[in-house]
Every structure is written in structure tokens, then in C-alpha cells.
Design a protein around this motif. Structure first.
Motif, PDB file in Angstrom:
ATOM      1  N   LYS A 208      39.798  40.611  50.352  1.00 32.01           N
ATOM      2  CA  LYS A 208      39.767  39.170  50.099  1.00 32.01           C
ATOM      3  C   LYS A 208      40.555  38.420  51.174  1.00 32.01           C
ATOM      4  CE  LYS A 208      37.906  38.187  46.006  1.00 32.01           C
ATOM      5  NZ  LYS A 208      36.933  37.124  45.833  1.00 32.01           N
ATOM      6  N   ASP A 359      40.375  30.796  47.966  1.00 27.96           N
ATOM      7  CA  ASP A 359      39.652  31.995  48.403  1.00 27.96           C
ATOM      8  C   ASP A 359      38.610  31.585  49.449  1.00 27.96           C
ATOM      9  OD1 ASP A 359      38.822  34.745  48.253  1.00 27.96           O
ATOM     10  OD2 ASP A 359      37.024  34.019  47.249  1.00 27.96           O
ATOM     11  N   VAL A 361      35.299  31.664  51.580  1.00 24.64           N
ATOM     12  CA  VAL A 361      33.914  32.129  51.399  1.00 24.64           C
ATOM     13  C   VAL A 361      33.290  32.397  52.765  1.00 24.64           C
ATOM     14  CG1 VAL A 361      31.611  31.463  50.576  1.00 24.64           C
ATOM     15  CG2 VAL A 361      33.637  30.815  49.259  1.00 24.64           C
ATOM     16  N   GLY A 414      42.652  36.392  40.014  1.00 22.52           N
ATOM     17  CA  GLY A 414      42.306  35.847  41.334  1.00 22.52           C
ATOM     18  C   GLY A 414      42.923  34.471  41.540  1.00 22.52           C
ATOM     19  N   THR A 415      42.119  33.564  42.091  1.00 25.10           N
ATOM     20  CA  THR A 415      42.625  32.208  42.327  1.00 25.10           C
ATOM     21  C   THR A 415      42.904  31.478  41.013  1.00 25.10           C
ATOM     22  OG1 THR A 415      40.349  31.453  42.519  1.00 25.10           O
ATOM     23  CG2 THR A 415      41.512  31.897  44.576  1.00 25.10           C
ATOM     24  N   HIS A 442      43.622  41.248  39.759  1.00 23.93           N
ATOM     25  CA  HIS A 442      42.838  41.135  40.989  1.00 23.93           C
ATOM     26  C   HIS A 442      42.395  42.527  41.392  1.00 23.93           C
ATOM     27  CE1 HIS A 442      40.932  38.988  44.069  1.00 23.93           C
ATOM     28  NE2 HIS A 442      41.839  38.061  44.288  1.00 23.93           N
ATOM     29  N   GLN A 443      41.945  42.639  42.638  1.00 28.06           N
ATOM     30  CA  GLN A 443      41.358  43.923  43.012  1.00 28.06           C
ATOM     31  C   GLN A 443      42.408  45.043  43.110  1.00 28.06           C
ATOM     32  OE1 GLN A 443      38.953  43.204  46.537  1.00 28.06           O
ATOM     33  NE2 GLN A 443      37.456  41.994  45.383  1.00 28.06           N
ATOM     34  N   SER A 472      41.530  45.805  39.304  1.00 25.23           N
ATOM     35  CA  SER A 472      40.161  46.287  39.105  1.00 25.23           C
ATOM     36  C   SER A 472      39.772  47.417  40.054  1.00 25.23           C
ATOM     37  CB  SER A 472      39.182  45.128  39.262  1.00 25.23           C
ATOM     38  OG  SER A 472      39.332  44.519  40.535  1.00 25.23           O
ATOM     39  N   ARG A 473      40.493  47.532  41.175  1.00 25.88           N
ATOM     40  CA  ARG A 473      40.060  48.560  42.137  1.00 25.88           C
ATOM     41  C   ARG A 473      41.186  49.537  42.496  1.00 25.88           C
ATOM     42  NH1 ARG A 473      35.624  45.178  45.858  1.00 25.88           N
ATOM     43  NH2 ARG A 473      35.023  43.791  44.143  1.00 25.88           N
ATOM     44  N   LYS A 478      37.290  50.135  36.429  1.00 29.59           N
ATOM     45  CA  LYS A 478      37.707  48.733  36.595  1.00 29.59           C
ATOM     46  C   LYS A 478      38.515  48.306  35.378  1.00 29.59           C
ATOM     47  CE  LYS A 478      34.639  47.033  39.953  1.00 29.59           C
ATOM     48  NZ  LYS A 478      34.603  45.938  40.878  1.00 29.59           N
ATOM     49  N   TYR A 480      40.025  44.924  33.818  1.00 32.16           N
ATOM     50  CA  TYR A 480      40.008  43.473  33.930  1.00 32.16           C
ATOM     51  C   TYR A 480      41.006  42.868  32.940  1.00 32.16           C
ATOM     52  CZ  TYR A 480      35.594  43.578  36.641  1.00 32.16           C
ATOM     53  OH  TYR A 480      34.638  43.764  37.606  1.00 32.16           O
ATOM     54  N   GLN A 482      40.572  41.018  30.499  1.00 36.42           N
ATOM     55  CA  GLN A 482      40.158  41.092  29.092  1.00 36.42           C
ATOM     56  C   GLN A 482      40.403  42.487  28.498  1.00 36.42           C
ATOM     57  OE1 GLN A 482      38.239  40.245  31.574  1.00 36.42           O
ATOM     58  NE2 GLN A 482      36.219  41.183  31.545  1.00 36.42           N
ATOM     59  N   ASP A 507      36.863  32.336  37.536  1.00 32.90           N
ATOM     60  CA  ASP A 507      35.408  32.469  37.570  1.00 32.90           C
ATOM     61  C   ASP A 507      34.724  32.043  36.263  1.00 32.90           C
ATOM     62  OD1 ASP A 507      32.830  33.451  38.346  1.00 32.90           O
ATOM     63  OD2 ASP A 507      33.247  35.231  37.147  1.00 32.90           O
ATOM     64  N   ARG A 510      31.265  34.880  34.868  1.00 35.82           N
ATOM     65  CA  ARG A 510      31.418  36.112  34.088  1.00 35.82           C
ATOM     66  C   ARG A 510      32.751  36.173  33.372  1.00 35.82           C
ATOM     67  NH1 ARG A 510      31.592  39.185  39.114  1.00 35.82           N
ATOM     68  NH2 ARG A 510      32.376  37.145  39.670  1.00 35.82           N
ATOM     69  N   MET A 511      33.837  35.979  34.136  1.00 36.79           N
ATOM     70  CA  MET A 511      35.169  36.209  33.574  1.00 36.79           C
ATOM     71  C   MET A 511      35.429  35.351  32.338  1.00 36.79           C
ATOM     72  SD  MET A 511      38.444  34.805  33.401  1.00 36.79           S
ATOM     73  CE  MET A 511      38.503  33.559  34.666  1.00 36.79           C
ATOM     74  N   ASP A 514      33.723  36.618  29.286  1.00 36.92           N
ATOM     75  CA  ASP A 514      34.249  37.909  28.831  1.00 36.92           C
ATOM     76  C   ASP A 514      35.628  37.745  28.185  1.00 36.92           C
ATOM     77  OD1 ASP A 514      31.950  38.962  29.848  1.00 36.92           O
ATOM     78  OD2 ASP A 514      32.864  39.835  31.640  1.00 36.92           O
TER      79      ASP A 514
HETATM   80  N1  LIG Z   1      31.343  28.536  44.465  1.00 36.96           N
HETATM   81  C1  LIG Z   1      31.862  29.421  45.325  1.00 36.96           C
HETATM   82  O1  LIG Z   1      31.380  29.665  46.366  1.00 36.96           O
HETATM   83  C2  LIG Z   1      33.099  30.134  44.995  1.00 36.96           C
HETATM   84  C3  LIG Z   1      34.077  30.364  45.951  1.00 36.96           C
HETATM   85  C4  LIG Z   1      35.232  31.038  45.586  1.00 36.96           C
HETATM   86  C5  LIG Z   1      35.335  31.461  44.305  1.00 36.96           C
HETATM   87  N2  LIG Z   1      34.322  31.199  43.447  1.00 36.96           N
HETATM   88  C6  LIG Z   1      34.348  31.641  42.120  1.00 36.96           C
HETATM   89  O2  LIG Z   1      35.622  31.747  41.791  1.00 36.96           O
HETATM   90  C7  LIG Z   1      35.816  33.054  41.334  1.00 36.96           C
HETATM   91  C8  LIG Z   1      37.222  33.368  41.659  1.00 36.96           C
HETATM   92  O3  LIG Z   1      37.278  34.007  42.882  1.00 36.96           O
HETATM   93  P1  LIG Z   1      38.603  34.733  43.227  1.00 36.96           P
HETATM   94  O4  LIG Z   1      38.659  34.984  44.682  1.00 36.96           O
HETATM   95  O5  LIG Z   1      39.687  33.982  42.632  1.00 36.96           O
HETATM   96  O6  LIG Z   1      38.565  36.111  42.486  1.00 36.96           O
HETATM   97  P2  LIG Z   1      37.397  36.912  41.772  1.00 36.96           P
HETATM   98  O7  LIG Z   1      36.343  37.237  42.733  1.00 36.96           O
HETATM   99  O8  LIG Z   1      37.059  36.259  40.510  1.00 36.96           O
HETATM  100  O9  LIG Z   1      38.180  38.248  41.447  1.00 36.96           O
HETATM  101  C9  LIG Z   1      39.397  38.261  40.696  1.00 36.96           C
HETATM  102  C10 LIG Z   1      39.441  39.499  39.830  1.00 36.96           C
HETATM  103  O10 LIG Z   1      38.542  39.321  38.740  1.00 36.96           O
HETATM  104  C11 LIG Z   1      37.804  40.516  38.616  1.00 36.96           C
HETATM  105  N3  LIG Z   1      36.563  40.315  37.874  1.00 36.96           N
HETATM  106  C12 LIG Z   1      35.293  40.446  38.272  1.00 36.96           C
HETATM  107  N4  LIG Z   1      34.455  40.268  37.248  1.00 36.96           N
HETATM  108  C13 LIG Z   1      35.218  40.020  36.172  1.00 36.96           C
HETATM  109  C14 LIG Z   1      34.930  39.761  34.807  1.00 36.96           C
HETATM  110  N5  LIG Z   1      33.696  39.723  34.355  1.00 36.96           N
HETATM  111  N6  LIG Z   1      35.955  39.546  33.985  1.00 36.96           N
HETATM  112  C15 LIG Z   1      37.230  39.566  34.421  1.00 36.96           C
HETATM  113  N7  LIG Z   1      37.550  39.833  35.692  1.00 36.96           N
HETATM  114  C16 LIG Z   1      36.554  40.043  36.558  1.00 36.96           C
HETATM  115  C17 LIG Z   1      37.629  40.990  40.014  1.00 36.96           C
HETATM  116  O11 LIG Z   1      37.274  42.356  40.016  1.00 36.96           O
HETATM  117  P3  LIG Z   1      36.163  43.045  40.935  1.00 36.96           P
HETATM  118  O12 LIG Z   1      35.862  42.121  42.056  1.00 36.96           O
HETATM  119  O13 LIG Z   1      36.783  44.311  41.402  1.00 36.96           O
HETATM  120  O14 LIG Z   1      34.997  43.298  40.046  1.00 36.96           O
HETATM  121  C18 LIG Z   1      39.006  40.758  40.557  1.00 36.96           C
HETATM  122  O15 LIG Z   1      39.859  41.806  40.180  1.00 36.96           O
HETATM  123  C19 LIG Z   1      34.762  33.901  42.009  1.00 36.96           C
HETATM  124  O16 LIG Z   1      34.415  34.990  41.238  1.00 36.96           O
HETATM  125  C20 LIG Z   1      33.636  32.942  42.091  1.00 36.96           C
HETATM  126  O17 LIG Z   1      32.822  32.978  40.979  1.00 36.96           O
HETATM  127  C21 LIG Z   1      33.236  30.540  43.746  1.00 36.96           C
END
Ligand SMILES: NC(=O)c1ccc[n+]([C@@H]2O[C@H](COP(=O)([O-])OP(=O)(O)OC[C@H]3O[C@@H](n4cnc5c(N)ncnc54)[C@H](OP(=O)(O)O)[C@@H]3O)[C@@H](O)[C@H]2O)c1
Ligand SMILES: Cc1cc2nc3c(=O)[nH]c(=O)nc-3n(C[C@H](O)[C@H](O)[C@H](O)COP(=O)(O)OP(=O)(O)OC[C@H]3O[C@@H](n4cnc5c(N)ncnc54)[C@H](O)[C@@H]3O)c2cc1C
Length: 552
Positions: A208, A359, A361, A414-415, A442-443, A472-473, A478, A480, A482, A507, A510-511, A514
Motif C-alpha cells: 500500500k 491511500d 490509487v 486501513g484509512t 490492515h494487511q 489480513s496478510r 485472513k 479481518y 469483524q 470501505d 464490503r467491510m 461485514d
Molecule cells: N474510490 C476509490 O478509488 C478508493 C480509493 C481508496 C480507497 N477506497 C476505498 O476505501 C477502502 C479503504 O482503503 P484502504 O487503503 O483504507 O484499505 P483497504 O483496502 O480497505 O484495506 C484495509 C484492510 O481491510 C481488509 N479488508 C478487505 N476486505 C475486508 C472486508 N470485507 N471486511 C473487513 N476488512 C476487509 C484488507 O484486507 P485484504 O486487502 O488483505 O483483503 C486490509 O487488511 C478501499 O477498500 C476502497 O474501497 C476507494
């Protein structure tokens, strides 16, 4: 003199109509009034009698907008087609709402229901404000918007000229003098602030790229509270701008509205997903098979199976040699939309500064790396001391409990940690006696533990009563947030039973879903309730403001 015509815009407030019925009647009477401008107010009885006398097969029934329909489409995890199906047969404002990405993210400047109402009432005409919904939502809104005129006819200028009659819009939201919006309080009134610094939050080995970003608000007049978001107007990548200019073979200094083509491309228009209008423009200036293809793309078809990945540059490349007039080209693009970020600082602890946790992109499509517009602006392009246009987006029901002794549970992988860093700073600054529990994940623990020293320091000092981590990694399986919630379900229930407020950030796809499911399971298992009662209990937490989300 002909006999007077009665107009519905003078319906008494006590008349038994929904706002939409008023709109419908207003439209009807506006039409009648076009025949004769004299006015006599209706009595409530007359108006009711009139409405009851309408034939039930009326071709344009007054739309009703029950606010208690549960808005089953209000779920960001549902695809557009499913959301539209759920809203089928509903009044137009509800179908407009279903077309949006349903995050209540505030990026458009409204929540989803209010944006749809504003469109319906023609208070808002921009159909492309839903950033998470992207082109798909813009297209559906455009299709639905065609119905708006028939549901609520706009006021006719001839009528307005004759007498000060309310428009259909005013009949619904009566005559409040618009109060001037404070500077920096919305996307339509941005101010300038200074970028100070960025610091990478991941350590070596991370997949990341997340930054702690700081701004100096000095002189901006901006004021914020924890839970609010920061809106920024980003600028396009100069490399991408130059590639567009080169591929079009256009003069970079071509004047457009007093500015150079290059400058307008840099900060005026989105170079992200190619809008339908761009393909429409191409269809006008090209011929044969290319015209057919451009037409198909402008209508939402996908002749080559690549439509989802065509940004503005890829669109030009798809039609080699195309040479639109630069002004027409700019006209066909969408304006740059601001992006929102959860504020990760408390004003009480930041001395005129504001921070974000962003984060970055980046992803590859073919040979080219695509850059998230705002996140890479913050990660790569803005330099310390640079000014940027920005505003504070006030939180909709996302903030600390008014009573500082109430315990809080914060779930932010994450964020998603961003607003909780702010909450904790705030609770420390005001010496809030309430207990604080943070779930972060986080990962990898070694490289993705954001604000590790700070968070461990808060744990050591007792500010964080509890800290629960999910990586998660790190292992084969994994884990999480939850999963960890279920592991510590008994204690979690104990906190909730003691009146804790629960917060979720991160997120939306999904998150958040869940986590909510896990909370229901915890309530069922430890609150000794059948699952339907546990669902109702969590719904009750939401309703009473004890379960709040900031998801995107
Ligand atoms: N619109 C956009 O372009 C944009 C840009 C940035 C962020 N976002 C959104 O913001 C979210 C946050 O991003 P982030 O960088 O803060 O972190 P993230 O990608 O959400 O990852 C944070 C942690 O959450 C885990 N995770 C994945 N699926 C999950 C689930 N269903 N339930 C609970 N935890 C889960 C991840 O594990 P694994 O990865 O190992 O599965 C990781 O450990 C992104 O997922 C994305 O949806 C959107
Ligand atoms: C209220 C709110 C708070 C937010 N808080 C935060 C926060 O604290 N931190 C944070 O980082 N973000 C946050 N966001 C998200 C943020 O607003 C932006 O959406 C995010 O930074 C991406 O914007 P961008 O301009 O960089 O990317 P864009 O130019 O908007 O590009 C993003 C788009 O690229 C596409 N895309 C992304 N990844 C891929 C991929 N791997 N493959 C194919 N396509 C892909 C998707 O279509 C995605 O929508 C928040 C959003 C909201 C609404």
C-alpha cells in the motif's frame, strides 16, 4: 373580463396534499393560467374536492414520496440494476435516489435523498455529481431526468411576468430567503489553504501507499470539528495533460475563455472516464464505421469490450487522427469534481492544522499506469507551500457523543482509522472520562500499522482503554476486524449494553456490511436474542444515533 382562473400555487398550507401532489396541481394550474392570468386562491375544501375528482387513470398521477418506504435500494453494495429494480414503480425522486451510489458520502454536496429531491425540484441541474456512481449513475440520472419536466413543469416566464406566482419548486420549499453560505463550507464556496507535508505511513514491504498529509489552515477562515471531511479540488497530472495535447495535435496555448487550453486541461476538466458527450462529439466529426462506434459508445454500448477502462486519453487514442476543435473538446468533458477525505486531526490538538490519511490509487490498464486524480495529487504533485482550493464538508450524523462520559467503540481498518485518530485527540484534549476502544486492521502488522507509536502511546497512557488489531496478510488465513469483533464478542456486548456508541469508517462496499453483520451476531450471541431481534436491535442503535458510519 373573463372569469378568474384559480391557481394551485395559492393552495392553503392546510390543504391535504403531499408536496408532490402540490407540484402536480401547480403544474396543472400553471397550464390553465397560461390561458388567463387572473388569480383567485382555492379554499382547502375546493382543492381537496378537485383532487378527489381527478380520474384515477390520470396519465400523470401526482407522485407520492413516502419517506417511510425503507429505501431498500439504499445499499452501496447493490449493483445499479438491482437498485433500480427495487425502486421500480416508485415516485421519481425515489428512482433518482436509487440511481445514485447510495453511500451518502456527501461528495455531491448532499446526501443521496436530498440530491435526488434537488434534481426533481430542478434546484440542481448537474447530473454528474455522484462521484462513486460515476458514468453509470450519470447515465441513469440523465434518462430519469427526462421525466422531471412532466412531473413538475417549470414555471412559465409569461406567468411570472404577470404576477408574483410561486413556481412548482417554491410550492414545495416555500420562500426561505437563501442565506449566504459561509466561505469554505461547501464545494460551491471553496477557499484556499496551504499544503504543508506528506509522510508515508507504510513501512518497507507494504503493498500500500498511504500518506499522512498536513495542511495549514492559517488565513483560510476554515473551522472544523472531528467527524467532518475535507474537500479538495485536485489538478490533473501534467504528464497526462501533455499526452492529451500531443495526441490531439492541438496548440497548448489555444485560448479558451481567456485561458490556455493546457491550463483548462490541468485544473478545469476531468481526464478520468471518457464521458458520453466526448463520444458524441467524435461521432459528429468522424464518419463510417468510426462514427457508428463513437455513437454506440456515447449511448452506453461496449462494442469492443473495453468501455469500462476508456479514460479521455484512451478515447482519443481509440480514434486515431481525430481532431476536435479544442473548445468543443473541453465542452464535451466533465468538470473536475472535488474529493472528500475524513479529517484525521482534532482542531483542539492541531494548532491551525488539519490532517488526512490518504491511500494512493494507482493501477495499470495495458501499458499505462492510471492515477487516481486526488490521491496522486496529494501523493506526488502538490508541494509544501502550494495553495489548494478546499472546503469543510460538515459531517451528517457522524461525531462524538455529546456526553463525554459515554464509551465509544471505533472500527476503522486501513484509512478508516482517520476520524478515530481525530476522535481520540479530541477526547484527550477535553479530558473526556468515557472509555475508548479501537479496532484497527490492515494487511501486515510489520508495515501497515498506521500511527503505530501514537496508537501504542495512547494505549499505554490509558486514553485507549482497549485496542484490538486484525492483520489480513500476516498468516495463512485472513483476519479481518469483524473476525476480531466476534472473538471478543462478550466484552463488546458488555460495552454496548453499557451504552457505548459504535462507529465504523472505511470501505463501504464490503467491510461496512461485514462489520454490521458481525455486530448483529455479537448482539444475538451475547445479548441472548434471536437473530431477527438482534437485527432490530442494531437498527435501533442506528436510529438512535448510537451506530454511525463514515464509509466510502
Ligand atoms: N474510490 C476509490 O478509488 C478508493 C480509493 C481508496 C480507497 N477506497 C476505498 O476505501 C477502502 C479503504 O482503503 P484502504 O487503503 O483504507 O484499505 P483497504 O483496502 O480497505 O484495506 C484495509 C484492510 O481491510 C481488509 N479488508 C478487505 N476486505 C475486508 C472486508 N470485507 N471486511 C473487513 N476488512 C476487509 C484488507 O484486507 P485484504 O486487502 O488483505 O483483503 C486490509 O487488511 C478501499 O477498500 C476502497 O474501497 C476507494
Ligand atoms: C466521506 C468520504 C471520506 C473519505 N475519506 C477518505 C480517507 O480518509 N482516505 C482515503 O484514502 N480516501 C477517502 N475517501 C475516498 C476519496 O474521496 C477518493 O475517492 C479516493 O482518494 C480516490 O480518489 P482519486 O481522485 O485518487 O481517484 P479517482 O481518480 O477518483 O479514481 C478512483 C477510481 O479508479 C478506479 N479504480 C481504483 N482502483 C482501481 C483498480 N485497482 N482497478 C481498476 N479501477 C480502479 C475506480 O473506478 C475508482 O472509483 C473518502 C471518500 C468519502 C466520500
Amino acid at each position: 373580463m373573463s372569469s378568474p382562473v384559480r391557481i394551485a400555487s395559492l393552495l392553503p398550507e392546510t390543504a391535504p396534499f403531499t408536496p408532490e401532489q402540490r407540484i402536480w396541481l401547480d403544474g396543472l394550474f400553471a397550464g390553465l393560467l397560461a390561458l388567463d392570468g387572473s388569480i383567485t386562491p382555492l379554499s382547502a375544501e375546493d382543492a381537496a374536492a378537485l383532487l378527489s375528482g381527478l380520474p384515477s387513470s390520470s396519465p400523470s398521477p401526482a407522485p407520492t414520496e413516502p419517506e417511510d418506504d425503507g429505501a431498500p435500494w439504499h445499499d452501496p453494495a447493490l449493483p445499479l440494476a438491482e437498485r433500480m429494480k427495487l425502486a421500480e414503480g416508485r415516485p421519481l425522486p425515489r428512482r433518482l435516489m436509487a440511481a445514485m451510489a447510495q453511500q451518502d458520502c456527501g461528495q455531491c454536496g448532499y446526501n443521496c435523498a436530498d440530491y435526488s429531491k434537488a434534481l426533481f425540484l430542478k434546484k440542481e441541474e448537474r447530473l454528474n455529481l455522484c462521484v462513486p456512481g460515476g458514468k453509470e449513475t450519470a447515465r441513469m440520472l440523465k434518462a430519469l431526468y427526462a421525466e422531471v419536466g412532466s412531473a413538475a413543469p417549470p414555471a412559465q416566464p409569461a406567468i411570472v411576468a404577470r404576477a408574483p406566482i410561486e413556481t412548482a419548486e417554491a410550492a414545495v420549499a416555500p420562500a426561505a430567503e437563501p442565506t449566504p453560505e459561509a466561505k469554505g463550507s461547501s464545494r460551491d464556496h471553496p477557499v484556499e489553504a496551504s499544503f504543508l507535508s506528506r509522510t508515508r505511513l507504510n513501512q518497507e514491504g507494504s503493498e500500500k501507499e498511504t500518506y499522512h498529509v498536513e495542511f495549514d489552515l492559517g488565513g483560510s477562515g476554515l473551522d472544523y470539528a472531528v467527524g467532518d471531511s475535507f474537500g479538495i479540488f485536485p489538478r490533473n497530472d501534467p504528464g497526462l495533460v501533455e499526452a492529451v495535447i500531443k495526441t490531439l495535435d492541438a496548440p497548448a496555448d489555444f485560448p479558451i475563455g481567456g485561458r490556455a487550453f493546457r491550463d483548462v486541461l490541468t485544473d478545469g476538466v476531468s481526464l478520468g472516464p471518457a464521458p458520453d458527450m466526448l463520444f458524441q462529439l467524435f461521432s459528429y466529426i468522424t464518419g463510417g464505421e468510426r462514427r457508428q462506434k463513437a455513437k454506440a459508445l456515447s449511448a452506453g454500448s461496449d462494442p469492443d469490450g473495453d468501455a469500462a477502462t476508456i479514460d479521455v486519453l484512451a478515447a482519443i487514442e481509440k480514434f486515431p487522427g481525430i481532431r476536435p476543435d479544442p473548445e468543443a473538446f473541453i465542452e464535451s468533458l466533465d468538470p473536475i469534481q472535488p474529493r472528500l477525505y475524513s479529517i484525521s486531526s482534532s482542531p483542539k490538538a492541531s494548532n491551525g492544522r488539519l490532517s488526512l490519511t490518504v491511500d494512493t490509487v494507482r493501477y495499470a490498464v495495458g501499458e499505462r499506469t492510471r492515477l487516481g486524480l486526488a490521491s496522486t495529487y496529494l501523493a506526488d504533485r502538490i508541494a509544501p507551500g502550494d495553495r489548494l482550493r478546499c472546503y469543510i464538508q460538515k459531517a451528517h450524523a457522524f461525531g462524538l457523543p455529546a456526553d463525554p462520559s459515554v464509551p465509544i467503540i471505533m472500527i476503522g481498518p486501513g484509512t478508516g482509522i482517520a476520524p478515530f485518530r481525530a476522535f481520540l485527540q479530541e477526547r484527550k484534549a477535553i479530558r473526556a472520562p468515557g472509555r475508548n476502544w479501537l479496532f484497527f486492521g490492515h494487511q501486515r502488522s510489520a508495515c501497515d500499522f498506521f500511527y503505530k507509536d501514537e496508537v501504542l502511546g495512547m494505549r499505554a497512557s490509558g486514553l485507549l482503554t482497549r485496542l484490538t488489531l486484525a492483520w489480513s496478510r500476516d498468516g495463512d488465513q485472513k483476519i479481518y476486524v469483524q473476525d476480531r469483533m466476534r472473538d471478543v464478542g462478550r466484552d463488546l456486548w458488555g460495552w454496548i449494553d453499557a451504552g457505548a456508541h459504535v462507529y465504523v469508517c472505511g470501505d463501504a462496499q464490503r467491510m461496512a456490511k461485514d462489520v454490521e453483520r458481525a455486530l448483529v451476531d455479537v448482539v444475538a450471541a451475547h445479548g441472548a436474542r434471536p437473530i431477527d431481534q438482534a437485527i432490530a436491535f442494531v437498527a435501533g442503535l442506528k436510529k438512535s444515533g448510537r451506530y454511525q458510519t463514515d464509509v466510502y
